[in-house]
Design a protein around this motif. Structure first.
Motif, PDB file in Angstrom:
ATOM      1  N   ASP A 171      52.405   7.376  -1.578  1.00 30.11           N
ATOM      2  CA  ASP A 171      53.054   6.058  -1.559  1.00 30.11           C
ATOM      3  C   ASP A 171      52.877   5.392  -0.197  1.00 30.11           C
ATOM      4  OD1 ASP A 171      54.696   8.039  -0.406  1.00 30.11           O
ATOM      5  OD2 ASP A 171      56.486   6.789  -0.681  1.00 30.11           O
ATOM      6  N   ARG A 172      52.529   6.204   0.825  1.00 33.36           N
ATOM      7  CA  ARG A 172      52.305   5.668   2.175  1.00 33.36           C
ATOM      8  C   ARG A 172      50.819   5.541   2.510  1.00 33.36           C
ATOM      9  NH1 ARG A 172      54.208   9.183   6.106  1.00 33.36           N
ATOM     10  NH2 ARG A 172      54.547  10.930   4.685  1.00 33.36           N
ATOM     11  N   LEU A 173      49.978   5.790   1.537  1.00 31.83           N
ATOM     12  CA  LEU A 173      48.532   5.717   1.776  1.00 31.83           C
ATOM     13  C   LEU A 173      48.105   4.281   2.067  1.00 31.83           C
ATOM     14  CD1 LEU A 173      45.749   7.159   1.740  1.00 31.83           C
ATOM     15  CD2 LEU A 173      45.630   6.615  -0.705  1.00 31.83           C
ATOM     16  N   SER A 174      47.373   4.103   3.162  1.00 26.36           N
ATOM     17  CA  SER A 174      46.882   2.782   3.540  1.00 26.36           C
ATOM     18  C   SER A 174      45.359   2.715   3.593  1.00 26.36           C
ATOM     19  CB  SER A 174      47.452   2.387   4.904  1.00 26.36           C
ATOM     20  OG  SER A 174      47.005   1.112   5.297  1.00 26.36           O
ATOM     21  N   ARG A 175      44.724   3.873   3.874  1.00 25.51           N
ATOM     22  CA  ARG A 175      43.271   3.857   4.016  1.00 25.51           C
ATOM     23  C   ARG A 175      42.691   5.237   3.728  1.00 25.51           C
ATOM     24  NH1 ARG A 175      39.613   3.389   8.847  1.00 25.51           N
ATOM     25  NH2 ARG A 175      41.459   3.777  10.152  1.00 25.51           N
ATOM     26  N   PHE A 219      54.986  10.075  -9.944  1.00 18.80           N
ATOM     27  CA  PHE A 219      53.585  10.487  -9.829  1.00 18.80           C
ATOM     28  C   PHE A 219      52.642   9.361 -10.227  1.00 18.80           C
ATOM     29  CE2 PHE A 219      55.948  14.386 -10.100  1.00 18.80           C
ATOM     30  CZ  PHE A 219      55.307  15.219  -9.194  1.00 18.80           C
ATOM     31  N   GLU A 220      53.007   8.624 -11.250  1.00 19.93           N
ATOM     32  CA  GLU A 220      52.145   7.541 -11.736  1.00 19.93           C
ATOM     33  C   GLU A 220      51.923   6.487 -10.653  1.00 19.93           C
ATOM     34  OE1 GLU A 220      50.305   6.010 -15.513  1.00 19.93           O
ATOM     35  OE2 GLU A 220      50.863   7.946 -14.677  1.00 19.93           O
ATOM     36  N   SER A 221      52.994   6.135  -9.926  1.00 19.82           N
ATOM     37  CA  SER A 221      52.872   5.102  -8.894  1.00 19.82           C
ATOM     38  C   SER A 221      51.966   5.569  -7.752  1.00 19.82           C
ATOM     39  CB  SER A 221      54.258   4.726  -8.353  1.00 19.82           C
ATOM     40  OG  SER A 221      54.868   5.829  -7.687  1.00 19.82           O
ATOM     41  N   ARG A 222      52.038   6.840  -7.413  1.00 20.99           N
ATOM     42  CA  ARG A 222      51.228   7.363  -6.318  1.00 20.99           C
ATOM     43  C   ARG A 222      49.757   7.510  -6.722  1.00 20.99           C
ATOM     44  NH1 ARG A 222      56.255   7.997  -5.523  1.00 20.99           N
ATOM     45  NH2 ARG A 222      57.172   8.457  -3.465  1.00 20.99           N
ATOM     46  N   LEU A 223      49.515   7.914  -7.947  1.00 25.14           N
ATOM     47  CA  LEU A 223      48.130   7.986  -8.422  1.00 25.14           C
ATOM     48  C   LEU A 223      47.528   6.587  -8.551  1.00 25.14           C
ATOM     49  CD1 LEU A 223      48.409  10.811 -11.116  1.00 25.14           C
ATOM     50  CD2 LEU A 223      47.137  10.928  -8.961  1.00 25.14           C
ATOM     51  N   LEU A 224      48.348   5.619  -8.951  1.00 25.50           N
ATOM     52  CA  LEU A 224      47.873   4.235  -9.038  1.00 25.50           C
ATOM     53  C   LEU A 224      47.466   3.726  -7.655  1.00 25.50           C
ATOM     54  CD1 LEU A 224      47.420   1.548 -10.506  1.00 25.50           C
ATOM     55  CD2 LEU A 224      49.875   1.069 -10.190  1.00 25.50           C
ATOM     56  N   ALA A 230      41.109   3.796  -3.342  1.00 30.34           N
ATOM     57  CA  ALA A 230      39.762   4.350  -3.511  1.00 30.34           C
ATOM     58  C   ALA A 230      38.791   3.263  -3.953  1.00 30.34           C
ATOM     59  CB  ALA A 230      39.781   5.494  -4.515  1.00 30.34           C
ATOM     60  N   LYS A 231      39.239   2.389  -4.832  1.00 32.71           N
ATOM     61  CA  LYS A 231      38.389   1.285  -5.284  1.00 32.71           C
ATOM     62  C   LYS A 231      38.052   0.357  -4.119  1.00 32.71           C
ATOM     63  CE  LYS A 231      38.316  -2.651  -8.481  1.00 32.71           C
ATOM     64  NZ  LYS A 231      39.077  -3.410  -9.507  1.00 32.71           N
ATOM     65  N   ARG A 232      39.054   0.060  -3.285  1.00 32.52           N
ATOM     66  CA  ARG A 232      38.838  -0.848  -2.158  1.00 32.52           C
ATOM     67  C   ARG A 232      37.978  -0.222  -1.062  1.00 32.52           C
ATOM     68  NH1 ARG A 232      43.820  -1.497   1.519  1.00 32.52           N
ATOM     69  NH2 ARG A 232      42.789   0.356   2.395  1.00 32.52           N
ATOM     70  N   ASP A 233      38.295   1.028  -0.678  1.00 35.16           N
ATOM     71  CA  ASP A 233      37.638   1.629   0.483  1.00 35.16           C
ATOM     72  C   ASP A 233      36.322   2.329   0.152  1.00 35.16           C
ATOM     73  OD1 ASP A 233      39.814   0.734   1.835  1.00 35.16           O
ATOM     74  OD2 ASP A 233      40.650   2.706   2.313  1.00 35.16           O
ATOM     75  N   LEU A 234      36.218   2.847  -1.066  1.00 32.40           N
ATOM     76  CA  LEU A 234      35.019   3.600  -1.431  1.00 32.40           C
ATOM     77  C   LEU A 234      34.133   2.842  -2.413  1.00 32.40           C
ATOM     78  CD1 LEU A 234      36.665   7.135  -1.902  1.00 32.40           C
ATOM     79  CD2 LEU A 234      35.701   6.136   0.189  1.00 32.40           C
ATOM     80  N   GLY A 235      34.655   1.746  -2.949  1.00 29.68           N
ATOM     81  CA  GLY A 235      33.893   0.958  -3.907  1.00 29.68           C
ATOM     82  C   GLY A 235      33.680   1.659  -5.230  1.00 29.68           C
ATOM     83  N   ILE A 236      34.609   2.540  -5.598  1.00 29.58           N
ATOM     84  CA  ILE A 236      34.473   3.348  -6.815  1.00 29.58           C
ATOM     85  C   ILE A 236      35.758   3.229  -7.631  1.00 29.58           C
ATOM     86  CG2 ILE A 236      34.171   5.689  -7.708  1.00 29.58           C
ATOM     87  CD1 ILE A 236      32.687   6.354  -5.105  1.00 29.58           C
ATOM     88  N   MET A 255      34.824  12.871  -9.462  1.00 30.46           N
ATOM     89  CA  MET A 255      33.929  11.722  -9.627  1.00 30.46           C
ATOM     90  C   MET A 255      34.001  10.796  -8.417  1.00 30.46           C
ATOM     91  SD  MET A 255      34.195  10.600 -13.649  1.00 30.46           S
ATOM     92  CE  MET A 255      35.991  10.502 -13.711  1.00 30.46           C
ATOM     93  N   THR A 256      35.204  10.555  -7.919  1.00 27.27           N
ATOM     94  CA  THR A 256      35.418   9.583  -6.852  1.00 27.27           C
ATOM     95  C   THR A 256      34.906  10.068  -5.507  1.00 27.27           C
ATOM     96  OG1 THR A 256      37.342   8.670  -7.995  1.00 27.27           O
ATOM     97  CG2 THR A 256      37.191   8.266  -5.613  1.00 27.27           C
TER      98      THR A 256
END
Length: 375
Positions: A171-175, A219-224, A230-236, A255-256
């Motif tokens: 929930d605190r993940l930024s990058r 768990f759902e909010s943290r996986l989201l 991951a989509k923003r920083d890794l383009g995946i 995969m990611t």
């Protein structure tokens, strides 16, 4: 007479390798001169590595790692040499499996796939050209971040400080910062579930409760958030790929972070052990597993073997602990045999699985011999 024994495990009773040995023993007693090709099969779940290593006469290696609760552990995986290449065959459950932490209270908020990462890293260090990994039986719901962290990915908060790679902290993940150099072999994931990462059919709501999840929204909010960053920083963006939700989101993580490819467990293992060629060389194919029923018609184990055998014009016999929907199954198999005597308690039959299987094959040997004759 050449008989291929392509048998799956009898879950809770006999491993695929032990089942194959019991059948081969009975065949050699009843049919002198018979040539047996033992090829245990699997679908990517627990028992996959053992089946493949037995079928290909590979070798085992052990690596220091940690279980899903970060306790020191030793994991075992297989190495197979194919010409000049070296391939690793492993199961995430060997390091991050639910059975390994059954002595502790379940704690999915901190359970980690880090041990799986250490097992993969060991194979990478050995110079393998490919890793085949089965991802059934997990104790985790971390989206693969523990595994990714071991391979060099960093998960940072808004201040740029590293986060402990546990799902409770996402929930605190930024990058997400990938390693400066990540030299990975081809990674194939044996996976026969089609759950996405998120939502009503995602890993948390479908499989989380068996791992101790009580607050699905947590768990759902943290996986989201993990998937969004991951989509923003890794383009995946693999969140909706069928199988992304396998093993608590490890399918998504592989995969990611590793550019892994998810594929049918049975099809992958069948290709790895050259099952089609071995069926083509046989006069008769014997398959089976713990239970054959209507669901078998939609499965990938004995039905996959039967489909290949029929396509090649080979007769196929099936042995199982119990058989239901026999009328439907008889259209796919030339012989069906349940090994459990009707009057025997299930617990006793499970204990005596190998003995019962050998006895059943002995009793059916005249029918098997007849099936193997040229038509």
């Amino acid at each position: 007479m050449r008989i291929l024994v392509a048998i799956d495990k009898f879950k809770g009773s006999i491993a695929a390798t032990a089942a194959a040995q019991a059948i081969e023993s009975a065949l050699k007693q009843a049919l002198p001169g018979v040539e047996c090709d033992s090829c245990p099969i699997a679908d990517g779940g627990e028992g996959t590595a053992e089946a493949v290593i037995a079928a290909l006469r590979g070798e085992w290696c052990s690596v220091p790692t940690s279980d899903a609760r970060k306790r020191p552990a030793v994991a075992r995986y297989g190495l197979v040499r194919d010409g000049g290449t070296l391939e690793a065959v492993m199961e995430m459950s060997a390091a991050s499996g639910l059975a390994m932490v059954s002595d502790l209270p379940l704690d999915p908020a901190t359970a980690t796939t880090g041990g799986t990462g250490w097992m993969m890293q060991d194979a990478i260090n050995r110079g393998v050209s490919r890793i085949v990994i089965g991802i059934g039986g997990s104790a985790t719901n971390d989206g693969g971040i523990g595994m990714a962290h071991v391979l060099g990915f960093r998960f940072l908060d808004a201040d740029g400080s590293p986060l402990e790679p546990e799902i409770q902290n996402m929930d605190r993940l930024s990058r997400i910062v990938p390693p400066t150099k990540l030299d990975l072999p081809e990674i194939l994931v044996a996976c026969d579930v089609n759950n996405p990462l998120l939502g009503p059919q995602g890993c948390t709501r479908v499989y989380g409760p068996q791992k101790g999840v009580t607050d699905c929204d947590f768990f759902e909010s943290r996986l989201l958030r993990l998937a969004d960053i991951a989509k923003r920083d890794l383009g995946i963006n693999h969140r909706d790929v069928p199988g992304a939700g396998a093993a608590g989101g490890l399918g998504f993580g592989l995969m990611t972070f590793c550019k892994a490819r998810l594929t049918s467990g049975f099809d992958l293992i069948a290709d790895l052990v050259h099952l089609k060629d071995r069926i083509a060389a046989a006069d008769l194919v014997i398959t089976g597993e713990g239970r054959l029923d209507a669901q078998t018609l939609h499965g990938k184990g004995p039905m996959g073997v039967a489909g290949m055998a029929r396509a090649l014009g080979k007769p196929v016999a099936a042995f199982a602990g119990a058989i239901e929907a026999e009328d439907q199954l008889r259209t796919r198999f030339d012989l069906l045999c349940a090994i459990k005597p009707a009057e025997m308690p299930l617990a006793e039959a499970m204990r005596r699985g190998a003995e019962l299987l050998e006895a059943a094959v002995l009793s059916q040997s005249p029918a098997l011999q007849a099936l193997a004759q040229p038509r």
